[in-house]
Write a protein that holds these residues in place. Sequence first.
Motif, PDB file in Angstrom:
ATOM      1  N   ASN A 536      75.176  18.160  70.983  1.00  0.00           N
ATOM      2  CA  ASN A 536      74.874  16.573  71.196  1.00  0.00           C
ATOM      3  C   ASN A 536      74.377  15.769  70.108  1.00  0.00           C
ATOM      4  O   ASN A 536      74.788  14.680  69.864  1.00  0.00           O
ATOM      5  CB  ASN A 536      73.713  16.658  72.252  1.00  0.00           C
ATOM      6  CG  ASN A 536      74.043  16.701  73.558  1.00  0.00           C
ATOM      7  OD1 ASN A 536      75.365  16.573  73.916  1.00  0.00           O
ATOM      8  ND2 ASN A 536      73.130  16.794  74.554  1.00  0.00           N
ATOM      9  N   ASP A 568      68.106  13.915  64.877  1.00  0.00           N
ATOM     10  CA  ASP A 568      69.435  13.128  64.185  1.00  0.00           C
ATOM     11  C   ASP A 568      69.164  11.479  63.962  1.00  0.00           C
ATOM     12  O   ASP A 568      68.094  11.126  64.292  1.00  0.00           O
ATOM     13  CB  ASP A 568      70.457  13.359  65.348  1.00  0.00           C
ATOM     14  CG  ASP A 568      70.349  12.586  66.698  1.00  0.00           C
ATOM     15  OD1 ASP A 568      70.073  11.274  66.828  1.00  0.00           O
ATOM     16  OD2 ASP A 568      70.318  13.137  67.731  1.00  0.00           O
ATOM     17  N   GLN A 587      74.515  10.135  82.163  1.00  0.00           N
ATOM     18  CA  GLN A 587      74.534  10.041  80.979  1.00  0.00           C
ATOM     19  C   GLN A 587      74.158   8.555  80.618  1.00  0.00           C
ATOM     20  O   GLN A 587      73.833   7.883  81.497  1.00  0.00           O
ATOM     21  CB  GLN A 587      75.996   9.965  80.403  1.00  0.00           C
ATOM     22  CG  GLN A 587      76.660  10.970  80.926  1.00  0.00           C
ATOM     23  CD  GLN A 587      78.129  11.208  80.448  1.00  0.00           C
ATOM     24  OE1 GLN A 587      79.006  10.179  80.855  1.00  0.00           O
ATOM     25  NE2 GLN A 587      78.674  12.538  79.912  1.00  0.00           N
ATOM     26  N   LEU A 603      72.013  18.637  79.230  1.00  0.00           N
ATOM     27  CA  LEU A 603      70.375  18.289  78.985  1.00  0.00           C
ATOM     28  C   LEU A 603      69.840  18.871  80.334  1.00  0.00           C
ATOM     29  O   LEU A 603      68.752  19.480  80.172  1.00  0.00           O
ATOM     30  CB  LEU A 603      70.118  16.802  78.883  1.00  0.00           C
ATOM     31  CG  LEU A 603      70.341  16.520  77.502  1.00  0.00           C
ATOM     32  CD1 LEU A 603      70.035  14.874  77.347  1.00  0.00           C
ATOM     33  CD2 LEU A 603      69.637  17.126  76.507  1.00  0.00           C
TER      34      LEU A 603
HETATM   35  P1  ADP Z   1      76.619  15.086  77.889  1.00  0.00           P
HETATM   36  O1  ADP Z   1      76.399  15.107  76.567  1.00  0.00           O
HETATM   37  O2  ADP Z   1      77.744  16.297  78.351  1.00  0.00           O
HETATM   38  O3  ADP Z   1      77.275  13.834  78.414  1.00  0.00           O
HETATM   39  P2  ADP Z   1      74.023  15.776  78.406  1.00  0.00           P
HETATM   40  O4  ADP Z   1      73.420  16.096  79.335  1.00  0.00           O
HETATM   41  O5  ADP Z   1      74.036  16.714  77.101  1.00  0.00           O
HETATM   42  O6  ADP Z   1      75.658  15.512  78.880  1.00  0.00           O
HETATM   43  O7  ADP Z   1      73.698  14.431  77.839  1.00  0.00           O
HETATM   44  C1  ADP Z   1      73.481  13.456  78.513  1.00  0.00           C
HETATM   45  C2  ADP Z   1      73.344  12.099  77.927  1.00  0.00           C
HETATM   46  O8  ADP Z   1      71.891  11.763  77.128  1.00  0.00           O
HETATM   47  C3  ADP Z   1      74.570  11.772  76.948  1.00  0.00           C
HETATM   48  O9  ADP Z   1      75.422  11.376  77.822  1.00  0.00           O
HETATM   49  C4  ADP Z   1      74.075  10.868  76.187  1.00  0.00           C
HETATM   50  O10 ADP Z   1      74.019   9.706  76.814  1.00  0.00           O
HETATM   51  C5  ADP Z   1      72.554  11.122  76.016  1.00  0.00           C
HETATM   52  N1  ADP Z   1      72.260  12.041  74.956  1.00  0.00           N
HETATM   53  C6  ADP Z   1      71.999  13.195  74.958  1.00  0.00           C
HETATM   54  N2  ADP Z   1      71.783  13.578  73.526  1.00  0.00           N
HETATM   55  C7  ADP Z   1      71.749  12.633  72.560  1.00  0.00           C
HETATM   56  C8  ADP Z   1      71.750  12.465  71.539  1.00  0.00           C
HETATM   57  N3  ADP Z   1      71.213  13.198  70.480  1.00  0.00           N
HETATM   58  N4  ADP Z   1      71.753  11.057  70.993  1.00  0.00           N
HETATM   59  C9  ADP Z   1      71.949   9.950  71.673  1.00  0.00           C
HETATM   60  N5  ADP Z   1      72.149  10.377  73.274  1.00  0.00           N
HETATM   61  C10 ADP Z   1      71.930  11.443  73.738  1.00  0.00           C
END
Ligand code: ADP
Length: 780
Positions: A536, A568, A587, A603
Amino acid sequence: MKIMTLARICFLLLLSNVMFDGYAAGLVTVPKAKRGLLDLRREAFDEKVALNGEWEFYWHRLLGPDDRVGKPGLLVEFPFMWKGFGYASYRLTVLLPKNRKQLRVAMPDAYTAYRLFVNGKQLAANGKVSTTAEGFIPHWQYQAFDVDHDTDTLRLILQIANFVHNKGGIKKPILIGEKTAMELERQQSAAIDLILTGCLLMGGLFFLGLYLLGNRDKAILLFSLYSIVYCYRIIGIDNYVLHTIMPDLDWFFTVRLEYISLFLGVGLFGLYTLYLYPEDVSKKAVVIVSLMCFTFTAASVFLSPAFFTQLINPFLVIMLFCIVYTPYVYFRAYQKKRPGAVYALASSAAVMSVFTIALLHYWSVIPQMQGLSFIGYIGFFFLQSLVLSHKVSFELKKARQQAEQGLKAKSEFLSTMSHEIRTPLNSVIGMSHLLLRNDPRQDQVKQLDVMLFSANHLLTIVNDILDYNKIEAGKVSFEHIDMDLAGIADKVVAGLKADAENKHIALTLEIDPDLHDHVLGDPTRTFQVLSNLVHNAIKFTIKGFVSVSVKIESRTEKHLILKIAVRDTGIGISAEDQKIIFQRFTQADSSTSRSFGGTGLGLAICKRILELQGAALHLDSKEGEGSVFYFTQIFERSLNAVKQNNPDVLLPLPEEKPLNGIAILLVEDNPMNVLVAENFLTAWGAVVDVAVNGQEALTAIDLNRHKLVLMDLQMPLMDGYESATTMRANGVTIPIIALTANLPNEIEADIRQAGLTDVVTKPFLPEELFKKIMRCLSKA
Ligand code: ADP
């Protein structure tokens, strides 16, 4: 506990009721007034006495204590009522014994204002008596006064006037009795009314709360309203306890409430029955009855008391219908075994007794019999509450079953779908690998890479859905084995290095220099969480860096507390979105999915995996500046050094033939999968025989020839489990490796039971297949 208390109250009231019955029987034998004179000189006053009999009656005269009467009045049977407006005086002389107990007189309400003189003194009054409507004020309230001990003669003059009700005069008897007994009885009556009102009000409010807080069952709402409306009838009429508590209540207001509570109460009860057992009720009859009740209610709101008080007689007909029809409905419901109908039937017996008592009392056939009515009321409301509780729990049970069925169907659907998707994916991934090994042209290598990448991505999504489904269903179990956390972090970073480099992002790993220990945990799940977070971080970072750190927070002899963070310098997450991104399928904003891709499951899975291991996933982030996802987990320290459980096996070079001459029986019904597996196996030098189902495998197996069986699990005619079980029963001891599109831990138990040696999950990586074959053969 509540039931015990209720039973105790009922028992006490039953006793008090027996006393009432005694009184009722006693009424018959007491002397009655004759020609305006009641001789009570022989009375011992063990029971109270009603001042009933022949009173002198003076129509359209308000006699004062000093007025000269002239000719004697008309003799009427007291209590005596007249129809319509007017005023009158009643006269009676009572002779009392000389040596007697302390006596008290209880004066009931009269229609609709009165003044009582005793030996020239006014001792009780309600409202203001007058000869015209102008000076007249109606009022209803219980009054009582003590009798002077020296007096042996009571000269009673009762003035009554009515200019508001359709009836005038007095309906209930004036009672005289021993002072303490009279006082006690009044207190008991008031207490019973208050208890009953409290019970009904609380019950009504409870069901109202139940309705408002989510259970939108109309029967519950109607019953709650009925209980609340009807509780006025307990406290606001008969003993007029409410009027004793609040003596300034306006008669015009309370008389409306009295009639509204009756008409509306029955109407609500009718509708309640309709919603409770809709299939057993004639909708037409209930709607007609309820409409009539509501019309009567409206009349009581808008018309004058002189008019709406006349409605009581036609209304008694409606009530009579209800008294007959309701038990009939409950009986039908009982016959058809509707939920709680047996309680409903019992409740109708209870309410029948209350109505019968009320009617007989209204017609002055019996005294009020408050104790018995109380038991009837409590019984009725208690049993009706049981009906509703039964209905609610029945519906909840049904809803839970449906939800469970839905969940099961969803989980089965997802399993089947993932299986169905993973099977063709097997061919795509397998074929891509084969093509890549067969000296493709340079431009084809690129295309094959894209194909392989997309297929693997699709596989990740399918696996995520399946994984989340499993976590939700509580089907995940965690391993508790030796693991090298630093090694895992290293592997994650190494695996994603290329992705970071492609985006020109620095990817760094910082391991606490003091971390030399191994810990106990689930390496697969830890790898999954970490790689998800790092993946991510890379995905949502456009420039800058991604850093992974593993730090020791504290250390004891047995435990190690580690803080693992992924930082990050990416797009960051707004405070609002931080609240939702840990939920499944969410998301930060929908444009994210378009520009960065993803399902929004990652997540949610990480969070649940950590939670199930007792750790919480945290996030610090600022929009536009970057994010840190971190968690602190307690690990048990491992005493052993990490044994390299899964040494990375390298695929043989094309010229090597490690399986040279080894015959393998491949049992697989899908021709694509056969092609993929056959290609790999022959490339490694093996001789492959194919059987297309479990049954055929049983005849095809040749123990002198085959050294290993690769067995698909889901096949027509005979599946892999049955085939393997039969083989084992027939003495086959060579390794049998299952090929399955299910996740191995889902089917672990079945695999062990069928005697299968190992499992390879489809779509299989050539390394995985090769490694497992080599391991099984070396063991064999
Ligand atoms: P996916 O990445 O498959 O959409 P996740 O559950 O991993 O699903 O993440 C959910 C949402 O959280 C992502 O769509 C993004 O909007 C946000 N997100 C997750 N990790 C990050 C990150 N490191 N930086 C910014 N936004 C993030």
